[in-house]
Design an enzyme around this catalytic site. Structure first.
Site, PDB file in Angstrom:
ATOM      1  N   HIS A 108       0.838  -1.203   0.000  1.00 45.64           N
ATOM      2  CA  HIS A 108       0.000   0.000   0.000  1.00 45.64           C
ATOM      3  C   HIS A 108       0.874   1.254   0.000  1.00 45.64           C
ATOM      4  CE1 HIS A 108      -3.506   2.506   1.442  1.00 45.64           C
ATOM      5  NE2 HIS A 108      -2.496   3.241   1.905  1.00 45.64           N
ATOM      6  N   GLU A 109       1.814   1.316   0.923  1.00 44.29           N
ATOM      7  CA  GLU A 109       2.656   2.507   1.032  1.00 44.29           C
ATOM      8  C   GLU A 109       3.583   2.661  -0.168  1.00 44.29           C
ATOM      9  OE1 GLU A 109       2.034   4.720   3.089  1.00 44.29           O
ATOM     10  OE2 GLU A 109       0.679   3.580   4.386  1.00 44.29           O
ATOM     11  N   HIS A 167       1.915   4.907  -2.645  1.00 48.05           N
ATOM     12  CA  HIS A 167       2.098   6.320  -2.336  1.00 48.05           C
ATOM     13  C   HIS A 167       3.528   6.767  -2.655  1.00 48.05           C
ATOM     14  CE1 HIS A 167      -1.798   6.726  -0.527  1.00 48.05           C
ATOM     15  NE2 HIS A 167      -1.540   5.945   0.512  1.00 48.05           N
TER      16      HIS A 167
END
Length: 432
Positions: free
Chosen positions: A20-21, A24
Site C-alpha cells: 500500500h505505502e 504512495h
C-alpha cells in the site's frame, strides 16, 4: 500449526501494508515530491536504512504504516509550510502545521505535495488503496482459477426421504412426519453420488442453474444423471413446497422461505476450479458484499458491544480486526483439509483483508486517503468554476482546516477499533 498460521498471516499483513505505502511512495517520487520516510508498522523502529533522501524501515507494531511527504498542507496564515504522515490508519494525526515545518530543507520549495496539480495529488493518494485492490484481484483470481473453492455441485449428496418444508426439517432433523409422502427425488430413484447433467433435456453444469430450474418446475420432469459412469434418465414429479429463500448471489436468507418447485435432495460440496468469467463474477459479488458490509458497520456496534461485555454470541458476520483475523489465520492452518486448501484459504483471507483496506481507505473522510482525494477534487472544481466565471484563482484548498473533523473521525475509528479488539480477544470469531 496455529502459531505458523498466525505468523504467515502477519507476514501477509506486513506485505499488504508495505505494498500500500509503495503505491504512495512511487507516485510521490514520480511527481518530484520529497519523501523523507517510508515505514511499515508503528511504534519503536526495529530496522531502518537510508537510501538517498528517504529512510526505509520496519517498526514494532504491524498495525499500519506510513510515508512522510513534505508540504502535505498549504502554508498557514503565518506563511509556514508543513508536512504530515500518510498513514492508512491515520488515527494518530500529527499537528498538521507546526510539527512538520521542521522537516523542510533548502531547495524543498518546489517539492511540496500541495504545490502539485490536483490530478497528481489524486494519483498519489489513490495509488495506495489501488495497490491493495490490485493485490486482492490477483490473489482472488489465482485462488479461484488455480486452487478452486468449496462450492455446491450438481452431484447428489443426500436424498430426502419425504416431503417436508425446510422450516420443519430444521426443527425435526431427518425425522419424517407420520404419513408424509416420499420425496419426488426418492420416488424417481435418485441416489447419493449421482451427478445430474441435465434437467428437462437442458444441460446443467452448476448448482445455481440446476436449483433455479428445479424451483421453476412443478409437475413431470426428466433428470439426466451419470451413475457409475453410465448415463441414465430418471422421471420425477415435482411438487410445490416451502423452501429456503436465496438472495441474488445464491446464498440462503436466514429465516425466510418461499413456495417453489421441490425435488428433495441436498447437493454435495466440492472443490471446483472457476473459469475466468466465474471468477470475475465472484469478485464482483465480493466487492458488492464488501461495500454493503462497510455501510452496515455502524449497525454492528450493539452486537459487538454485547459480544464483548455481555457474553452474547458473536455473530458470524461480525467485523474482525487484525487480532481476530490473525486468530482465524491460525485456525486455517489447523483445518483437517489438504495442505493446498489451507494455503488457498489463507490467501483468500489476505486478499479479503486487502479488499477491505481498499474500500475503507476510499471513504471520502479525513484522515483517510479518500478524504485527501476529495479535497483535491474540490480544489480542482473551485479553480475550474473560477476560471469559467473569470474570477481570481482561489488557490489551493486548505485541507488542514478540516482537521477538527479529522480528529473526530479518527476518534470514532479508534473507539471502534478498540471495541473490535476486545471482542476479538474475549469472544473471537472462530471457524466451524
Amino acid at each position: 500449526m496455529t502459531v505458523l498460521g498466525i505468523v504467515v498471516f502477519v507476514l501477509g499483513l506486513l506485505f499488504s501494508i508495505a505494498w500500500h505505502e509503495l503505491g504512495h511512495l512511487s507516485t510521490a517520487k514520480m511527481f518530484g515530491i520529497r519523501v523523507p520516510q517510508y515505514m511499515v508498522g508503528f511504534g519503536p523502529t526495529i530496522w531502518s536504512r537510508r537510501r538517498g533522501e528517504t529512510e526505509y524501515g520496519v517498526k514494532a507494531l504491524p498495525l499500519g504504516g506510513y510515508i512522510r511527504m513534505i508540504g502535505m498542507f498549504p502554508p498557514g496564515d503565518d506563511g509556514r509550510i508543513e508536512a504530515r504522515s500518510t498513514s492508512p490508519w491515520r488515527g494518530m494525526i500529527e499537528d498538521a502545521r507546526s510539527a512538520a515545518f521542521e522537516e523542510l530543507q533548502p531547495g524543498d520549495e518546489n517539492r511540496l505535495f500541495y504545490t502539485r496539480k490536483p490530478w497528481k495529488r489524486v494519483v498519489v493518494m489513490f495509488a495506495g488503496p489501488f495497490m491493495n485492490l490490485v493485490l486482492a484481484v490477483v490473489v482472488f483470481l489465482g485462488v479461484l482459477m488455480g486452487f478452486g473453492i468449496n462450492t455446491q455441485t450438481t452431484t447428489v449428496g443426500s436424498v430426502s426421504d419425504c416431503v417436508i418444508s425446510q422450516a420443519e426439517a430444521l426443527k425435526k432433523g431427518d425425522t419424517c412426519p407420520k404419513g408424509a409422502p416420499d420425496s419426488p427425488a426418492k420416488a424417481a430413484g435418485l441416489r447419493p453420488g449421482d451427478r445430474i447433467v441435465a434437467f428437462n433435456g437442458r444441460p446443467v453444469q452448476d448448482w445455481a442453474t440446476l436449483q433455479s430450474s428445479i424451483r421453476d418446475t412443478v409437475g413431470p420432469a426428466t433428470i439426466g444423471v451419470v451413475r457409475d459412469g453410465e448415463n441414465l434418465v430418471l422421471k420425477a414429479d415435482l411438487i410445490k413446497n416451502q423452501v429456503g429463500k436465496v438472495d441474488g448471489r445464491g446464498n440462503y436468507v436466514e429465516g425466510e422461505y418461499v413456495t417453489a418447485g421441490f425435488l428433495g435432495f441436498t447437493p454435495a460440496s466440492g472443490i471446483v476450479q472457476q473459469s475466468f468469467g466465474q471468477s470475475v463474477d465472484r469478485m464482483g459479488d465480493m466487492i458488492s458484499s464488501g461495500v454493503e458490509s462497510l455501510i452496515a458497520l455502524p449497525s454492528k456496534v450493539p452486537d459487538l458491544w454485547n459480544a464483548a461485555f455481555n457474553g452474547a454470541e458473536r455473530e458470524p458476520d461480525s467485523p474482525m480486526g487484525v487480532v481476530g483475523a490473525a486468530r482465524v489465520g491460525g485456525e486455517v492452518f489447523t483445518l483437517d483439509v489438504p495442505a493446498g486448501q489451507r494455503v488457498a484459504t489463507m490467501l483468500m483471507l489476505v486478499a479479503g483483508f486487502n479488499l477491505s483496506l481498499f474500500l475503507f481507505n476510499m471513504l471520502p473522510l479525513l484522515p483517510l486517503d479518500g478524504g485527501h482525494i476529495a479535497g483535491a477534487l474540490w480544489e480542482s472544481l473551485r479553480r475550474a468554476v473560477a476560471k469559467v466565471f473569470r474570477r481570481p484563482d482561489p488557490g489551493p484548498f486548505d485541507v488542514a482546516k478540516l482537521m477538527p473533523v479529522a480528529y473526530v473521525v479518527a476518534g470514532v475509528f479508534v473507539c471502534f477499533t478498540l471495541l473490535v479488539l476486545v471482542a476479538d480477544v474475549v469472544n473471537p470469531v472462530t471457524l466451524s
